[in-house]
Motif scaffolding. Structure first.
Motif, short mmCIF file in Angstrom:
data_model
loop_
_atom_site.label_atom_id
_atom_site.label_comp_id
_atom_site.label_asym_id
_atom_site.label_seq_id
_atom_site.Cartn_x
_atom_site.Cartn_y
_atom_site.Cartn_z
N VAL A 122 -13.05 -47.58 -0.17
CA VAL A 122 -14.01 -46.48 -0.34
C VAL A 122 -13.60 -45.24 0.46
N SER A 123 -14.03 -44.08 -0.08
CA SER A 123 -13.88 -42.81 0.62
C SER A 123 -15.14 -42.54 1.43
N ALA A 124 -15.08 -41.49 2.23
CA ALA A 124 -16.28 -41.00 2.91
C ALA A 124 -17.21 -40.38 1.87
N MET A 125 -18.50 -40.37 2.15
CA MET A 125 -19.46 -39.74 1.22
C MET A 125 -19.09 -38.27 1.08
N GLY A 183 -15.84 -41.27 8.67
CA GLY A 183 -16.61 -41.15 7.43
C GLY A 183 -16.46 -42.36 6.53
N GLU A 184 -15.24 -42.82 6.36
CA GLU A 184 -14.97 -43.96 5.48
C GLU A 184 -15.60 -45.25 6.05
N GLN A 185 -15.60 -45.36 7.37
CA GLN A 185 -16.13 -46.59 7.98
C GLN A 185 -17.61 -46.74 7.67
N GLY A 225 -3.78 -37.99 5.26
CA GLY A 225 -3.80 -36.69 4.56
C GLY A 225 -4.99 -36.66 3.60
N ARG A 226 -5.45 -35.43 3.28
CA ARG A 226 -6.64 -35.30 2.43
C ARG A 226 -6.40 -35.98 1.08
N GLY A 227 -7.42 -36.65 0.62
CA GLY A 227 -7.28 -37.40 -0.64
C GLY A 227 -6.59 -38.74 -0.45
N GLY A 228 -6.38 -39.15 0.82
CA GLY A 228 -5.54 -40.32 1.12
C GLY A 228 -6.11 -41.68 0.76
N SER A 229 -7.40 -41.74 0.38
CA SER A 229 -7.94 -43.05 0.01
C SER A 229 -7.27 -43.62 -1.24
N ASP A 230 -6.79 -42.73 -2.11
CA ASP A 230 -6.05 -43.22 -3.29
C ASP A 230 -4.83 -44.02 -2.82
N THR A 231 -4.16 -43.47 -1.81
CA THR A 231 -2.95 -44.13 -1.30
C THR A 231 -3.30 -45.45 -0.61
N1 ASP Z 1 -12.29 -38.65 2.71
C1 ASP Z 1 -10.92 -38.16 2.67
C2 ASP Z 1 -10.88 -36.74 2.14
O1 ASP Z 1 -11.92 -36.16 1.86
C3 ASP Z 1 -10.02 -39.08 1.89
C4 ASP Z 1 -10.37 -39.27 0.44
O2 ASP Z 1 -11.50 -38.99 0.03
O3 ASP Z 1 -9.50 -39.73 -0.31
O4 ASP Z 1 -9.83 -36.17 2.04
#
Ligand code: ASP
Ligand code: ADP
Ligand code: MG
Length: 420
Positions: A40-43, A83-85, A159-165
């Motif tokens: 999961v990502s942060a809200m 945030g993710e936690q 890095g931003r967007g890193g939850s995909d990775t």
């Molecule tokens: N929460 C992180 C972000 O906003 C990671 C993600 O959402 O993938 O960049």
């Protein structure tokens, strides 16, 4: 025993109602003989809020002097990973509430081992035995995306967007059958559906094309996640988290090129506004100058993208233009300033209101006239091209940022991608 990794992005877990829907989607995937891990990502908005807090503490935006990266970056990772936690606990509760055995796993329980490049770390290894055993026993694992841990047990972020990775890395470690990325659109489109209403969902896209689309700015998947999926041959599906289970939700499959029968000349258009153009006028023209400039920029950790070199009017002088992420533009100019006398540059100009627009397609390899279509479509709209870069399956142009949407729409139409 098979395994599946599912990932839900920030908007998908944006409030407790959405988290309850995510729990229903996860519950619908449960079946005997299949272990489930959910990343999961942060809200939504939470990571931005935490980044703001970290910068505020460092005095950025105020009158405080800028802190060194060494003093800031490791604690920045501690702050923004929180945030993710929070989301892992919320989803584990939502799952248990509907009778699904679930538990969260933090990074000290399932270490995503990374290098120590804080705020842009790369995952090297994930010991999967404990989590693998637990999911095989039917307990859904809920794992925080975006973060890892160094060999010294310091928290890192990817890095931003890193939850995909994180999701793809976990899928590779667990030897999962697939990695399903649930997001706020129902697949990968021919371009950002928020800009072009006539964009069409792709049934399938090759790893190569998805990699180029992501690196050209289509943020639906983080570039590194596609690189990893490609390298480890993890099938990735992108699909909507807004549909209730049972509703058709085919999404887009990111897969090897040979699984795609009809190879489009252009399958997608992407844009990036995070660009700045740095122009160096009247640079001395002799061997070693370009090496000097770009080594200096690399040492300053500045990611240079397009490069154009041309002869200047004066004899034995040249002009060099390069692009870099907008946030790095001032640092790039500072770095050039430090070697100014060595390279003899006469003028340095920075332009921040530029955008990069790219067309991508594997069919481009065997087709002529692809660039002509691009340049004519832009010319017809009166859009000037400031720099051009190409790869085997991509053509990118740098334009005035004001025309970004106009250019994306014009190219989408010119390559016949509009839905009828
Ligand atoms: N929460 C992180 C972000 O906003 C990671 C993600 O959402 O993938 O960049
Ligand atoms: P998440 O929070 O789920 O990780 P992101 O906001 O990172 O979601 O990525 C999804 C967004 O990517 C979409 O809302 C869409 O605006 C954008 N996007 C850009 N290009 C594309 C594309 N070619 N196909 C689908 N979505 C795209
Ligand atoms: Mg994302």
């Amino acid at each position: 025993m098979s395994r599946l990794v599912m990932k839900f992005g920030g908007t998908s877990v944006g409030d407790v109602d959405r988290i309850a829907r995510v729990a229903r989607i996860v519950a619908a995937e449960r079946k005997p003989g299949q272990g489930l891990a959910v990343v999961v990502s942060a809200m939504s908005g939470e990571t931005d809020r935490l980044v703001g807090l970290a910068r505020g503490a460092a005095g950025e935006g105020g009158n405080g002097a800028r802190m060194s990266a060494a003093d800031f970056n490791d604690e920045y990772d501690v702050i923004v990973s929180a945030g993710e936690q929070v989301t892992t606990g919320l989803l584990a509760i939502a799952l248990r509430r509907i009778g699904i055995p679930a538990r969260s796993w933090q990074n000290w329980q399932i270490p995503f081992r990374t290098d120590a490049a804080h705020s842009k770390a790369r995952v090297s290894d994930i010991p999967d035995e404990d989590i693998g055993r637990s999911i095989d026993a039917g307990v859904v694992a809920v794992v925080p995306g975006f973060q890892g841990i160094t060999d010294d047990n310091r928290i890192t972020t990817l890095g931003r967007g890193g939850s995909d990775t994180s999701a793809v890395a976990l899928a590779a470690a667990l030897r999962a059958e697939r990695c399903d990325i649930y997001t706020d659109v129902d697949g990968v489109y021919t371009t950002d559906p928020r800009i072009v209403a006539k964009a069409q969902r792709l049934e399938k896209i090759s790893y190569e094309e998805m990699l180029e689309l992501a690196s050209a700015g289509a943020k639906v998947l983080q570039t590194r996640s596609v690189e990893l999926a490609f390298a480890k041959r993890v099938p990735v599906r992108v699909l909507s988290s807004f549909l209730e289970p049972g509703t058709p939700n085919p999404g887009t499959l990111v897969c090897p090129e040979d699984e795609i029968v009809e190879k489009q000349v252009v399958s997608g258009v992407a844009y990036s506004r995070d660009e700045a153009k740095v122009t160096l006028l009247g640079v001395e023209d002799h061997p070693g100058v370009a090496a000097e400039i770009f080594s200096k920029l690399a040492d300053a950790n500045i990611n240079v993208d397009m490069i154009v070199q041309s002869e200047a009017r004066q004899p034995e002088r040249q002009n060099i233009l390069f692009t870099c992420p907008d946030r790095d533009a001032s640092r790039a100019a500072e770095a050039i300033e430090e070697i100014r006398s060595k390279i003899g540059v006469e003028e340095v100009h920075i332009r921040r209101d530029v955008a990069k627009v790219s067309v991508i397609g594997i069919g481009m390899r065997s087709q002529v006239g692809v660039a002509r279509t691009m340049f004519s479509a832009l010319a017809q709209k009166g859009i000037n091209i400031e720099a051009i870069a190409t790869s085997e399956i991509k053509i990118s142009v740098l334009i005035d940022a004001v025309y970004t949407e106009l250019a994306v729409r014009a190219l989408h139409t010119a390559y016949g991608l509009d839905a009828v």
